[in-house]
Design an enzyme around this catalytic site. Structure first.
Site, PDB file in Angstrom:
ATOM      1  NE  ARG A 114      43.574  66.115  64.619  1.00  0.00           N
ATOM      2  CZ  ARG A 114      42.732  66.678  65.499  1.00  0.00           C
ATOM      3  NH1 ARG A 114      42.461  66.054  66.623  1.00  0.00           N
ATOM      4  NH2 ARG A 114      42.183  67.827  65.243  1.00  0.00           N
ATOM      5  CE1 TYR A 115      45.673  60.545  65.908  1.00  0.00           C
ATOM      6  CE2 TYR A 115      43.283  60.691  65.971  1.00  0.00           C
ATOM      7  CZ  TYR A 115      44.508  60.871  66.578  1.00  0.00           C
ATOM      8  OH  TYR A 115      44.575  61.386  67.838  1.00  0.00           O
ATOM      9  NE  ARG A 118      42.682  56.030  64.865  1.00  0.00           N
ATOM     10  CZ  ARG A 118      43.976  56.285  64.720  1.00  0.00           C
ATOM     11  NH1 ARG A 118      44.585  56.124  63.564  1.00  0.00           N
ATOM     12  NH2 ARG A 118      44.674  56.740  65.741  1.00  0.00           N
ATOM     13  CB  CYS A 127      24.134  65.134  74.177  1.00  0.00           C
ATOM     14  SG  CYS A 127      25.574  65.436  73.158  1.00  0.00           S
ATOM     15  CB  CYS A 131      28.892  66.482  79.854  1.00  0.00           C
ATOM     16  SG  CYS A 131      28.217  64.930  79.279  1.00  0.00           S
ATOM     17  CB  CYS A 134      30.593  69.216  76.554  1.00  0.00           C
ATOM     18  SG  CYS A 134      30.686  68.715  74.819  1.00  0.00           S
ATOM     19  NE  ARG A 136      34.011  66.487  69.187  1.00  0.00           N
ATOM     20  CZ  ARG A 136      33.955  65.155  69.263  1.00  0.00           C
ATOM     21  NH1 ARG A 136      32.805  64.549  69.331  1.00  0.00           N
ATOM     22  NH2 ARG A 136      35.065  64.458  69.266  1.00  0.00           N
ATOM     23  CG  ASP A 293      40.449  68.400  75.240  1.00  0.00           C
ATOM     24  OD1 ASP A 293      41.609  67.949  75.252  1.00  0.00           O
ATOM     25  OD2 ASP A 293      39.498  67.815  74.671  1.00  0.00           O
ATOM     26  CG  ASP A 330      42.900  65.402  71.422  1.00  0.00           C
ATOM     27  OD1 ASP A 330      43.541  65.754  70.407  1.00  0.00           O
ATOM     28  OD2 ASP A 330      41.964  64.597  71.396  1.00  0.00           O
ATOM     29  CE  LYS A 337      41.423  59.840  71.067  1.00  0.00           C
ATOM     30  NZ  LYS A 337      41.090  60.279  69.691  1.00  0.00           N
TER      31      LYS A 337
HETATM   32  C1  LIG Z   1      40.017  60.081  69.050  1.00  0.00           C
HETATM   33  C2  LIG Z   1      39.892  60.323  67.650  1.00  0.00           C
HETATM   34  C3  LIG Z   1      39.859  59.257  66.735  1.00  0.00           C
HETATM   35  C4  LIG Z   1      39.932  57.808  67.157  1.00  0.00           C
HETATM   36  O1  LIG Z   1      41.175  57.548  67.753  1.00  0.00           O
HETATM   37  P1  LIG Z   1      41.532  56.096  68.323  1.00  0.00           P
HETATM   38  O2  LIG Z   1      42.808  56.302  69.084  1.00  0.00           O
HETATM   39  O3  LIG Z   1      41.670  55.189  67.176  1.00  0.00           O
HETATM   40  O4  LIG Z   1      40.403  55.691  69.223  1.00  0.00           O
HETATM   41  C5  LIG Z   1      39.774  59.565  65.400  1.00  0.00           C
HETATM   42  N1  LIG Z   1      39.731  60.843  64.971  1.00  0.00           N
HETATM   43  C6  LIG Z   1      39.777  61.882  65.820  1.00  0.00           C
HETATM   44  C7  LIG Z   1      39.770  63.268  65.275  1.00  0.00           C
HETATM   45  C8  LIG Z   1      39.856  61.670  67.199  1.00  0.00           C
HETATM   46  O5  LIG Z   1      39.884  62.691  68.045  1.00  0.00           O
HETATM   47  S1  SF4 Z   2      30.632  65.242  76.520  1.00  0.00           S
HETATM   48 FE1  SF4 Z   2      29.617  66.691  75.104  1.00  0.00          FE
HETATM   49  S2  SF4 Z   2      29.265  65.481  73.251  1.00  0.00           S
HETATM   50 FE2  SF4 Z   2      29.663  64.018  74.891  1.00  0.00          FE
HETATM   51  S3  SF4 Z   2      27.635  63.489  75.732  1.00  0.00           S
HETATM   52 FE3  SF4 Z   2      28.436  65.163  76.967  1.00  0.00          FE
HETATM   53  S4  SF4 Z   2      27.601  67.015  76.029  1.00  0.00           S
HETATM   54 FE4  SF4 Z   2      27.413  65.360  74.514  1.00  0.00          FE
END
Ligand SMILES: *Cc1c(COP(=O)(O)O)cnc(C)c1O
Ligand code: SF4
Length: 407
Positions: A114-115, A118, A127, A131, A134, A136, A293, A330, A337
């Site tokens: 996305r960025y 990185r 996991c 959680c 979560c 995701r 989120d 987000d 972010k």
């Molecule tokens: C959070 C995140 C990152 C890392 O972001 P930083 O601000 O550099 O910690 C990279 N890619 C995605 C998709 C993210 O959600």
């Molecule tokens: S927040 Fe989601 S991805 Fe992260 S440790 Fe918990 S269950 Fe796993």
């Protein structure tokens, strides 16, 4: 060695060696209502939610985490993060399956780019604990193959020389064996333009036994590796977790923490401040506080953005700068972010910047080229007083706190 877990009948005969073995912890995770009932007194709501099929994000609680839960109090922050509640099954009007729009930014399955410089490399779906908050949860869970097309990812990374930073995440990368994780790190280290590698993990918090000397050796071998941990409540920084943090820090791994703002768990300035202090004492630098989120089934954990701003206001200036993370939302649908901060700029006009400090007192900064105070209409009549100025016209006076710091 702390063997207080033995007070819990379910584990009264477990040897400290077994308890300290992360494979034992994984194998003996709590999956059923019957097991959980032997550890805590369940509320009818928890009973019902635990018995119900939870889709992919099954209940799975390592004994270590379960032993930290309050037996009687359903509001216990440790318990709320591990034990499902019926609210998980109701979907709010704004809830999204993929709130951060990760699926649309995946050039290769399991790689989010996305960025500009990185990427997020999702190496596993599993996991140590699932959680209940979560974000995701559409991807994370038990009994599925690896989500990432590893070869495709390495190929993509070799081609994309603009990528200099890889965040290894999931699921939880620490669910891989040391050997497997070492292989992934070795493959990444072969790519010359990757200069920054970090691992995002919650396992050292939910199952600190995973941090073994052998694991630390892997991190040292591929140094420098950074780690982003996920802490939500001061109670999580237990003596056993501190021991794990010590091992990581002594292995030269810089540690950061990400915290999700959770209603009823940590949405109080005092709790959050205590968490940040406990983290610093364990050599973990608070990195982000995330607004929860809009993911499906976690609406009951969400709280207002103003609450997050109030917490940031209570931290900045009131405690060590190292204890102040960045508060981010987000951007729903793939915005990435977005940092949020209480507003410290009262006004800017013709080179005169009026600011408030952490106590709400007003100060004036003159940018280069700003005229003398009496030459500036906005400042006419403003009296000099120490390093603070009376800002005329907006009713603000030196030393007077501004009640409403949120624009
Ligand atoms: C959070 C995140 C990152 C890392 O972001 P930083 O601000 O550099 O910690 C990279 N890619 C995605 C998709 C993210 O959600
Ligand atoms: S927040 Fe989601 S991805 Fe992260 S440790 Fe918990 S269950 Fe796993």
């Amino acid at each position: 060695m702390d063997d207080s877990y033995r007070r819990i009948p379910l584990w009264s005969n477990v040897s400290p060696e077994d308890w300290e073995d992360w494979h034992w912890q994984l194998r003996n995770r709590i999956y059923t209502v019957d097991q959980l009932r032997q550890v805590i007194s369940l509320t009818p709501d928890e009973e019902e939610a635990c018995a119900k099929k939870q889709g992919r994000l099954v209940m799975a609680i390592p004994p270590y985490w379960a032993a930290l839960m309050d037996r009687e109090d359903p509001k216990c922050p440790i318990r709320q993060q591990g034990v499902p509640r019926m609210e998980e099954f109701s979907i709010g009007p704004h809830d999204m399956r993929d709130p951060c729009g990760e699926d649309t930014d995946m050039p290769v399955p399991g790689l989010v780019h996305r960025y500009p410089d990185r990427v997020l490399f999702l190496v596993t779906e599993q996991c140590a604990m699932y959680c209940r908050h979560c974000t995701r949860r559409r991807l994370v869970g038990e009994n599925h193959g690896l989500m990432s097309a590893y070869e495709g990812t390495f190929e993509y990374l070799r081609k994309h020389t603009e990528v200099r930073d890889v965040l290894i995440s999931g699921g939880d990368p620490l669910m891989m064996t040391d050997v497997r994780l070492g292989q992934v790190l070795a493959r990444l280290r072969e790519i010359p333009h990757l200069e920054f590698i970090r691992i995002g993990s919650r396992t050292p918090v939910t199952m600190p036994q995973r941090v073994t000397p052998e694991f630390c050796e892997v991190l040292k071998k591929y140094k420098p590796i950074w780690m982003s941990l996920h802490f939500c409540h001061p109670k999580e920084v237990s003596p056993r977790v501190k021991q794990a943090m010590d091992m990581l820090a002594e292995s030269g791994v810089p540690l950061g923490s990400q915290t999700v703002l959770l209603k009823g768990v940590n949405d109080e300035p005092e709790i959050m401040k205590k968490l940040m202090h406990e983290l610093l004492k364990a050599r973990v630098r608070p990195y982000y506080i995330y607004q929860c989120d809009m993911a499906q089934g976690i609406t009951h954990f969400r709280t207002a953005v103003n609450k997050g701003l109030e917490i940031m206001q209570a931290l900045r200036g009131h405690t060590s700068g190292y204890a102040v993370p960045t508060y981010v939302v987000d951007g729903p649908g793939g915005g990435g972010k977005i940092p949020l901060s209480p507003n410290y700029v009262v006004s800017t006009k013709e080179g005169v910047v009026t600011l408030r400090n952490f106590e709400g007192k007003i100060y004036t900064y003159y940018e280069p080229g700003a005229g003398a105070p009496e030459m500036i209409p906005a400042m006419a009549g403003a009296g000099k007083n120490g390093n603070g100025h009376k800002a005329n016209g907006n009713g603000l006076h030196l030393g007077e706190p501004i009640p409403d710091y949120i624009p």
